[in-house]
Design a protein around this motif. Structure first.
Motif, PDB file in Angstrom:
ATOM      1  N   HIS A 150       0.838  -1.211   0.000  1.00 32.21           N
ATOM      2  CA  HIS A 150       0.000   0.000   0.000  1.00 32.21           C
ATOM      3  C   HIS A 150       0.876   1.266   0.000  1.00 32.21           C
ATOM      4  O   HIS A 150       2.008   1.215  -0.444  1.00 32.21           O
ATOM      5  N   HIS A 188       2.990  -6.895   4.645  1.00 32.11           N
ATOM      6  CA  HIS A 188       1.616  -6.428   4.879  1.00 32.11           C
ATOM      7  C   HIS A 188       1.186  -6.750   6.295  1.00 32.11           C
ATOM      8  O   HIS A 188       1.859  -7.483   7.023  1.00 32.11           O
ATOM      9  N   ARG A 189       0.002  -6.207   6.646  1.00 29.29           N
ATOM     10  CA  ARG A 189      -0.670  -6.621   7.873  1.00 29.29           C
ATOM     11  C   ARG A 189      -2.127  -6.897   7.543  1.00 29.29           C
ATOM     12  O   ARG A 189      -2.706  -6.269   6.661  1.00 29.29           O
ATOM     13  N   GLU A 195      -2.306   0.492   7.977  1.00 29.12           N
ATOM     14  CA  GLU A 195      -1.403  -0.595   7.584  1.00 29.12           C
ATOM     15  C   GLU A 195      -0.203  -0.085   6.794  1.00 29.12           C
ATOM     16  O   GLU A 195       0.923  -0.547   6.980  1.00 29.12           O
TER      17      GLU A 195
HETATM   18 ZN   LIG Z   1      -2.053  -5.181   2.850  1.00 26.72          ZN
END
Ligand SMILES: [Zn+2]
Length: 263
Positions: free
Chosen positions: A73, A143-144, A89
């Motif tokens: 992102h 990522h989370r 995130e």
């Molecule tokens: Zn993500």
């Protein structure tokens, strides 16, 4: 008075004509030579201007182990959030990637490249293209997760890919993350989460699908889980060192990284 017939002086005509013809032939060739390189190369025509921030051209040191870190992102794309939407995130991903870069750079002969180093938004295609152009050895997307409930770490690899190095890379990372303490090991998963928009029709996350080198996508805990957020904040350095160590160990065990590893 009869008109005197004029001699046609072929010798004079030829003296003028031959150099002229040679000159015309030469110029037509020169024109070709000049024009050919001006035709746009395939790479430049493929560079589509989008509402994104493409990563800068990578600076690569020769004969190094090249690792691309991809903080998911960024910019207008916040990614997931915590429950009260105060935590994004994209920022966690970037912090983890920056710490992992620092940890990786402690190993000799490693080049770490990042698809973004700030709050910019490269497209998925630009991220893959960046890694492919750099001819990277490994690609790790950070990522989370988020969900109405759930916690723990999962790592995603491409479902249709026969390249077992993807799974191996994910396993190395998971094992060392687990050794630092995670709320739950949710396993190595193939394909993509059903509700994700970051996938394509062929059954994998875009960045796993479109990078040419072994890759995986790490979901380091849930933004929606307090325990995972606490772990993330308290163990950021531990986690980044675990990912870095997993990467060089995998490289070392599989002939990609040739420096001796400290214990
Ligand atoms: Zn993500």
């Amino acid at each position: 008075m009869p008109r005197r017939r004029r001699h046609i002086r072929w010798d004079r005509i030829l003296i003028v004509a031959i150099p002229l013809i040679l000159l015309i032939l030469l110029c037509s060739r020169c024109g070709k030579d000049e024009q050919e390189p001006k035709e746009p190369a395939a790479e430049t025509t493929a560079a589509v201007v989008q509402d994104t921030t493409a990563p800068a051209q990578p600076a690569i040191v020769e004969d190094t182990f090249i690792v691309v870190l991809d903080p998911g992102h960024g910019g207008k794309d916040d990614g997931s959030t915590n429950r009260d939407k105060t935590r994004f995130e994209k920022n966690d991903n970037l912090n983890l990637a920056l710490a992992t870069r620092d940890a990786l750079q402690k190993y000799p002969k490693v080049t770490v490249l990042m698809t973004r180093e700030d709050d910019s938004f490269p497209s998925l295609d630009e991220r893959c293209e960046f890694a492919n152009q750099a001819n990277a050895d490994l690609f790790i997307s950070l990522h989370r997760n988020a969900a109405s409930e759930g916690n723990g770490v999962e790592i995603w690899v491409n479902s249709g890919d026969e390249n077992d190095m993807d799974t191996l890379l994910a396993e190395y990372i998971m094992e060392l993350l687990e050794s630092k303490g995670i709320s739950r090991n949710r396993g190595i998963r193939k394909g993509f989460r059903g509700e994700s928009s970051n996938n394509d029709a062929e059954g994998g996350y875009y960045v796993n699908r479109h990078t040419n080198m072994p890759s995986c996508l790490v979901e380091l805990g849930f933004m929606s889980s307090d325990i995972d957020n606490q772990n993330f904040d308290n163990k950021l350095i531990d986690y980044s060192e675990a990912i870095a160590r997993a990467v060089v160990e995998l490289g070392s065990d599989n002939g990609l990284y040739h420096e001796p590893l400290p214990n």
